[in-house]
Design an enzyme around this catalytic site. Structure first.
Site, short mmCIF file in Angstrom:
data_model
loop_
_atom_site.label_atom_id
_atom_site.label_comp_id
_atom_site.label_asym_id
_atom_site.label_seq_id
_atom_site.Cartn_x
_atom_site.Cartn_y
_atom_site.Cartn_z
N LYS A 1 0.83 -1.21 0.00
CA LYS A 1 0.00 0.00 0.00
C LYS A 1 0.87 1.25 0.00
O LYS A 1 0.65 2.19 -0.80
CB LYS A 1 -0.91 0.01 1.23
N CYS B 1 -25.95 9.61 2.68
CA CYS B 1 -25.32 8.99 1.50
C CYS B 1 -26.31 8.92 0.35
O CYS B 1 -27.49 8.56 0.53
CB CYS B 1 -24.83 7.58 1.87
#
Length: 387
Positions: free
Chosen positions: A242, A325
């Site tokens: 990552k 959302c």
């Protein structure tokens, strides 16, 4: 009978010679048993093996016939003596990071609509990653090498740490080592100075060692600069895939893969983009390869930043704000929660010496119901190395 016994005794013994330690022209002859001789040879061979190749001979050995005054005598030239190899061991090859799946993961339905909806929501949200993320650390450096190194250090500190704490630690570390976050400055600073500066981040003791070791390795092997490949970056202490992918994207503007952290791990599982879901840190690598197999390459560089900000403000780890959302009304999130608000009135009576007083307290009770998201279906937190 005595003659036979004496003959057998002579067979078991043999004569040996050695120079006299008192005069060079005198040779001493001694009789020793075969067993004693073999034990002596064994002890002598073990002693020779333990002796160093450059150990000088004793005075008696140097004067005895048959010995060379040079350190490389016959005993040391014996083929039975082990040869000590000099020089450093060969460097360990970096572990190759897989980039593709043998069988691509199926493309999730309506993923593009979901992606565009999240991107639209993010355009109106200022998240901590936007102002204090790892890409901000380079803005306070002028030298290109220092800018890249500051990005790498910020990513190393960000593991299991909020962006606000990471940003403050980077600023404090820069001040503690002289105002510039460079490889040379970190190498010159002692571990206590680095530890005091980054003491608020998670795993600060281990990260102190990682940063010091990384600075030394960058100096020795990469001309004090951040390498440009994933495998070389992952060879640095404390750097995983990552961090490597994000370092290349920010420091070198190279798009070689998707950086998967806890936010990407959690949100993509909630969206149902992985079949089967990845529920533990050990499957993080599979999650990254799944995404890279079907998500267009041009989106690999922006998805981490987009989802991190979305996860910091709306799709929270605990108590996600599904009421804010835009995915829920469109039916794009299988893990959406419905929020039901109800009002209840509670009264409390207080009695004193006089007229009674009644106080009414109004409270809002909020009930949440999970449609397709249970605690068991959420991914576990990532470890420091995985995040």
């Amino acid at each position: 009978m005595s003659f036979i016994k004496r003959a057998s005794t002579l067979k078991e013994r043999r004569l040996s010679t050695r120079p006299s330690p008192y005069h060079l022209d005198v040779t001493l002859v001694e009789a020793e048993s075969v067993a004693e001789s073999s034990n002596a040879v064994s002890r002598r061979s073990q002693r020779v093996k333990r002796e160093s190749a450059d150990e000088p001979l004793t005075e008696i050995e140097s004067l005895a016939p048959g010995f060379n005054s040079e350190p490389s005598n016959r005993a040391r030239q014996s083929s039975s003596s082990p040869v000590k190899r000099t020089g450093s061991a060969s460097p360990r090859k970096p572990k190759l990071i897989p980039q593709t799946l043998g069988t691509p993961h199926p493309t999730p339905p309506r993923w593009k609509e979901t992606y565009d909806t999240i991107k639209e929501m993010r355009s109106h949200i200022v998240a901590p990653v936007d102002t204090m993320g790892c890409d901000q650390a380079q803005n306070k450096e002028v030298d290109p090498k220092n800018r890249r190194f500051a990005t790498l250090v910020s990513l190393m500190l960000s593991s299991q740490t909020k962006d606000e704490v990471t940003d403050a630690a980077v600023t404090k570390l820069r001040q503690a080592i002289g105002g510039t976050l460079s490889v040379a400055a970190v190498m010159a600073a002692d571990e206590q100075t680095v530890s005091d500066a980054i003491g608020k981040v998670g795993f600060w003791r281990r990260k102190t060692q990682y940063i010091k070791q990384t600075a030394q390795k960058l100096h020795d092997e990469f001309d004090s600069d951040v390498p440009k490949t994933v495998d070389e970056l992952c060879s640095l202490p404390g750097v995983g895939p990552k961090m490597a992918f994000l370092t290349l994207q920010v420091a070198w503007n190279l798009n070689h893969g998707i950086g998967v952290d806890v936010h990407v791990h959690r949100i993509t599982n909630r969206l149902g983009w992985h079949k089967p879901p990845t529920k533990n840190p050990e499957q993080t690598r599979l999650l990254r390869l799944n995404l890279q197999s079907w998500l267009p390459t041009e989106l690999h560089g922006e998805i981490n930043h987009m989802l991190v900000g979305f996860g910091q403000t709306i799709c929270l780890p605990v108590g996600p704000r599904c009421d804010l959302c835009q995915l829920s009304p469109k039916g794009l999130c299988p893990s959406a929660r419905t929020v039901v608000k109800s009002k209840s009135r509670k009264s409390v009576a207080l009695t004193e010496s006089g007229p009674g007083i009644e106080i009414a307290i109004e409270s809002n009770l909020v009930e949440t119901q999970t449609l397709a998201d249970s605690p068991s279906s959420l991914p576990s937190p990532l470890t420091e190395e995985e995040s």
